[in-house]
Design a protein around this motif. Structure first.
Motif, short mmCIF file in Angstrom:
data_model
loop_
_atom_site.label_atom_id
_atom_site.label_comp_id
_atom_site.label_asym_id
_atom_site.label_seq_id
_atom_site.Cartn_x
_atom_site.Cartn_y
_atom_site.Cartn_z
N ILE A 463 0.83 -1.21 0.00
CA ILE A 463 0.00 0.00 0.00
C ILE A 463 0.87 1.25 0.00
O ILE A 463 0.65 2.18 -0.81
N VAL A 464 1.84 1.30 0.90
CA VAL A 464 2.70 2.49 0.98
C VAL A 464 3.46 2.69 -0.33
O VAL A 464 3.57 3.81 -0.84
N HIS A 465 3.99 1.61 -0.88
CA HIS A 465 4.75 1.73 -2.13
C HIS A 465 3.86 2.17 -3.28
O HIS A 465 4.28 2.95 -4.15
N ALA A 466 2.62 1.68 -3.30
CA ALA A 466 1.70 2.07 -4.37
C ALA A 466 1.38 3.55 -4.32
O ALA A 466 1.16 4.18 -5.36
N VAL A 467 1.37 4.14 -3.14
CA VAL A 467 1.00 5.55 -2.99
C VAL A 467 2.22 6.46 -3.14
O VAL A 467 2.16 7.51 -3.80
N LEU A 468 3.36 6.08 -2.58
CA LEU A 468 4.50 7.00 -2.49
C LEU A 468 5.74 6.56 -3.26
O LEU A 468 6.73 7.30 -3.30
N ASP A 469 5.71 5.36 -3.84
CA ASP A 469 6.90 4.82 -4.48
C ASP A 469 8.04 4.64 -3.48
O ASP A 469 9.22 4.70 -3.87
N GLU A 470 7.70 4.47 -2.23
CA GLU A 470 8.69 4.21 -1.19
C GLU A 470 8.27 2.94 -0.46
O GLU A 470 7.09 2.60 -0.40
N THR A 542 -0.61 15.87 -4.96
CA THR A 542 -1.70 15.45 -5.85
C THR A 542 -1.50 14.04 -6.39
O THR A 542 -2.44 13.23 -6.41
N ARG A 543 -0.29 13.70 -6.83
CA ARG A 543 -0.08 12.37 -7.38
C ARG A 543 -0.33 11.29 -6.33
O ARG A 543 -0.93 10.25 -6.61
N ALA A 544 0.10 11.54 -5.07
CA ALA A 544 -0.13 10.58 -4.00
C ALA A 544 -1.62 10.43 -3.71
O ALA A 544 -2.10 9.33 -3.39
N LYS A 545 -2.37 11.53 -3.82
CA LYS A 545 -3.83 11.45 -3.61
C LYS A 545 -4.47 10.56 -4.65
O LYS A 545 -5.35 9.73 -4.34
N ARG A 547 -3.12 8.13 -6.29
CA ARG A 547 -2.74 6.74 -6.05
C ARG A 547 -3.46 6.16 -4.83
O ARG A 547 -3.83 4.99 -4.84
N LEU A 548 -3.65 6.99 -3.80
CA LEU A 548 -4.36 6.50 -2.62
C LEU A 548 -5.81 6.19 -2.97
O LEU A 548 -6.36 5.18 -2.50
N LEU A 549 -6.44 7.03 -3.81
CA LEU A 549 -7.81 6.75 -4.22
C LEU A 549 -7.87 5.44 -5.01
O LEU A 549 -8.81 4.66 -4.85
N GLU A 550 -6.85 5.20 -5.82
CA GLU A 550 -6.80 3.92 -6.56
C GLU A 550 -6.70 2.74 -5.60
O GLU A 550 -7.35 1.70 -5.79
N VAL A 551 -5.87 2.89 -4.54
CA VAL A 551 -5.73 1.82 -3.55
C VAL A 551 -7.06 1.57 -2.85
O VAL A 551 -7.47 0.41 -2.65
N LEU A 552 -7.75 2.64 -2.49
CA LEU A 552 -9.04 2.49 -1.80
C LEU A 552 -10.05 1.77 -2.69
O LEU A 552 -10.80 0.91 -2.21
N ARG A 553 -10.04 2.08 -3.98
CA ARG A 553 -10.97 1.41 -4.91
C ARG A 553 -10.58 -0.06 -5.08
O ARG A 553 -11.45 -0.94 -5.18
N LYS A 554 -9.28 -0.33 -5.09
CA LYS A 554 -8.82 -1.71 -5.20
C LYS A 554 -9.29 -2.53 -4.01
O LYS A 554 -9.78 -3.66 -4.17
N TYR A 555 -9.17 -1.95 -2.82
CA TYR A 555 -9.59 -2.67 -1.62
C TYR A 555 -11.12 -2.78 -1.54
O TYR A 555 -11.65 -3.76 -0.99
N ALA A 556 -11.83 -1.79 -2.08
CA ALA A 556 -13.29 -1.89 -2.15
C ALA A 556 -13.70 -3.03 -3.07
O ALA A 556 -14.65 -3.77 -2.78
N ALA A 557 -12.95 -3.20 -4.15
CA ALA A 557 -13.25 -4.30 -5.08
C ALA A 557 -12.98 -5.65 -4.44
O ALA A 557 -13.58 -6.66 -4.82
#
Length: 606
Positions: A463-470, A542-545, A547-557
């Motif tokens: 999750i952290v890597h998907a949002v921040l590339d770290e 903005t880019r992290a936001k 990506r975080l929204l994408e992660v939230l949608r992935k977990y909703a799925a």
């Protein structure tokens, strides 16, 4: 992994006053509460009091959070008087539970279990509620049983709530939540269990820590009682007691066979046999005569005849009655007769009184002389060398016996301390064994790539890597005290810790990542499916936001239910602006700063 998409999902939140608090219908996937700032003067403010953060508090309230006077409903109890809040949730078996809670202090909770979705439980008659009018404690026990989160037993559903209901104040530490402000034993065993470790080992470890501390406190108390700071040699104390007892025996034998001088003996006999006896006899006789004198004086006063014919005539004249003639004569004769009888008796009394007074006058000088003799005899005895020696030896015996008593107390206390220290070492041994067991258990989880610990660790980093590339690392390590330390850090490619986690924004992301990772790991078991995060996009770039929204949608799925709150200005892009933007269909409540109707509670700000 077999998902159960309906495990404890939020369905709706509403009240018995929908005109003030309109219902919130949660979505199976993302459910966003968005606060829109439209008035230019409010654009730069950080606090808007629209109520987006209050949604989490109301959900927590309906899930039977404890009553506290600082909680907004109770802090403004008069304003919310008469409100009843309802939360409907869906269980893993597809059944529905509705929890109703009022602000009443007694029996404020009712629970309705149903096989179908109940849109508005305010219309359900009280007689049809499954469990009406419950106190908070029994309602919690009942709800815990109904939810059936056996995977976290012996802990209950309230222990997991802090990790699925995060307000702004809950982002300060990934693991140590506000509700766990107490000692480590109040939250570390539960967290250990959540990560797949043996929580009972940690619980037992803290029990032994408590026992070591208790024994140490008892040892300090025992030492304080005898005024001793360090260690003492019980054998040495016992030896000193033996010496003191021998001294007492020797001196007691001297006292028992003590040979007083003849003068001392005669003086003592004269004092005891003659002077003290005479003084006692004289005092007794004086007391008896004094009491007799008192009785004689009382008898003489009682014999006085106080009748006066002249005074009686005056009294009768004042009340209008004639007092003369035969009546007056008869009364005067009666008085004369009684006086004649009393005179003889009075003579005897006066004669006896004179004798008693004379006897008292003779006794007083005798007693004075005897007391003077006694003083002289005491003075003689005080000056006697023989008696002085006797007193000196007696005093020494008393001192030695006192020393023996004190030493015996000291010995007994040290004996107890020795036993306490032996018990403390046994407890410390058990504590060390538990420490070893905790380390072995942890290593087993680390070595097992399929363990829950490794799984949560992996999801967390993803999750952290998907949002921040770290990369981020969740670790559990044995602490210096023997228990467990829980850490969540950003790490470089070389595995070194970085300083990124020190900022609030990045720490918030670590909290979100941990909560989602835990929910995903428990996706095939009875467990909460929702995760509520307040201010989810705040301060991210903005880019992290995006990506975080994408992660939230992935977990909703995957079957989770991310519930988020945000200001519209914190969104990565305007609502519905493109396919990646937050959709109106994902919003469950819009708030705004355009009057009372825009607030969560459509009333004046409180």
């Amino acid at each position: 992994m077999g998902w159960k998409p309906s495990d404890m999902r939020l369905v709706r939140l509403y009240s018995n006053k929908p005109d003030i608090f309109p219902p919130i219908e949660f979505h199976p996937g993302i459910s966003a509460v968005v606060a829109e700032i439209k008035r230019p003067e409010n654009m730069g403010k950080t606090v808007h009091n629209l109520g987006k953060s209050t949604v989490a508090r109301l959900v927590d309230f309906c899930l039977l959070k404890g009553r506290h006077p600082s909680f907004f409903l109770f802090a403004h109890e008069a304003l919310f008087d008469g409100f009843i809040f309802f939360l409907e949730i869906q269980k893993d078996d597809g059944r529905f539970l509705t929890i109703a809670r009022s602000l009443k202090s007694r029996k404020p909770v009712s629970i309705l279990a149903s096989g179908v979705d109940v849109n508005d439980a305010t219309e359900v008659d009280s007689g049809h509620w499954s469990h009406p009018d419950l106190g908070i404690a029994p309602a919690k026990r009942l709800l815990d049983g109904l939810l059936g989160f056996s995977v976290i037993a012996p802990y209950d559903y309230r222990d997991i709530m802090g990790y699925v209901l995060r307000e702004q104040d809950d982002y300060g530490d990934v693991f140590h939540l506000r509700k766990f402000r107490g000692k480590h034993r109040e939250w570390k065993p539960f967290l250990a269990q959540l990560l797949g470790l043996d929580a009972q080992l940690t619980t037992n470890f803290y029990a032994e820590v408590d026992e070591v501390d208790r024994l140490e406190g008892e040892i300090l108390r025992q030492r304080a009682e005898i005024g001793m700071a360090g260690e003492a040699d019980v054998i040495r104390i016992e030896g000193i007691i033996t010496i003191r007892r021998r001294d007492v025996d020797e001196l007691s034998a001297v006292l028992q066979h003590f040979d007083f001088a003849r003068a001392d003996s005669d003086a003592n006999r004269e004092l005891v046999s003659e002077v003290e006896e005479q003084i006692a006899t004289g005092n007794e006789k004086k007391y008896r005569l004094s009491q007799l004198l008192v009785h004689l004086d009382e008898s003489l006063r009682e014999d006085a005849i106080l009748f006066s014919s002249d005074q009686t005539a005056t009294l009768f004249a004042e009340i209008g009655v004639a007092f003369k003639g035969q009546l007056k004569k008869n009364l005067e004769q009666l008085v004369a007769f009684n006086r004649a009888i009393s005179e003889e008796r009075r003579g005897y009394l006066l004669e006896e009184r004179a004798e008693v007074t004379a006897s008292l006058e003779r006794i007083d000088p005798v007693l004075t002389e005897l007391q003077a003799q006694r003083a002289q005899l005491f003075e003689f005895l005080e000056g006697s060398d023989t008696i002085a020696k006797y007193k000196e030896i007696s005093t020494r015996v008393i001192e030695l016996r006192s020393d023996i008593t004190a030493l015996e107390r000291q010995r007994d206390t040290h004996t107890r301390i020795v036993r306490l220290k032996q018990e403390q070492r046994q407890v410390q041994d058990r504590k060390n064994q538990l420490q070893t067991a905790i380390e072995v258990d942890l290593q087993a989880q680390v070595d097992d790539s399929g363990s829950r610990y490794r799984e949560i660790q992996r999801y967390f980093d993803e999750i952290v890597h998907a949002v921040l590339d770290e990369h981020a690392l969740l670790t559990v390590t044995p602490s210096s005290s023997g228990s467990l330390d829980f850490l969540a850090d950003f790490v470089s490619d070389s595995g070194a810790r970085t300083s990124a986690a020190r900022g609030f924004t990045f720490k918030k992301l670590l909290c979100i990542a941990f909560d989602l990772a835990v929910l995903r790991s428990y996706g095939d078991q009875s467990f909460p499916r929702f995760a509520f995060h307040d201010g989810v996009f705040e301060s991210l770039e903005t880019r992290a936001k995006h990506r975080l929204l994408e992660v939230l949608r992935k977990y909703a799925a995957m079957g989770l239910q991310p519930v988020i709150t945000t200001l519209d200005s914190d969104l990565p892009e305007p609502i519905d602006s493109d396919l990646t933007a937050l959709s109106s269909n994902e919003i469950v409540r819009r708030l705004s700063d355009e009057g009372d109707s825009g607030r969560l509670f459509q009333m004046e700000s409180f």
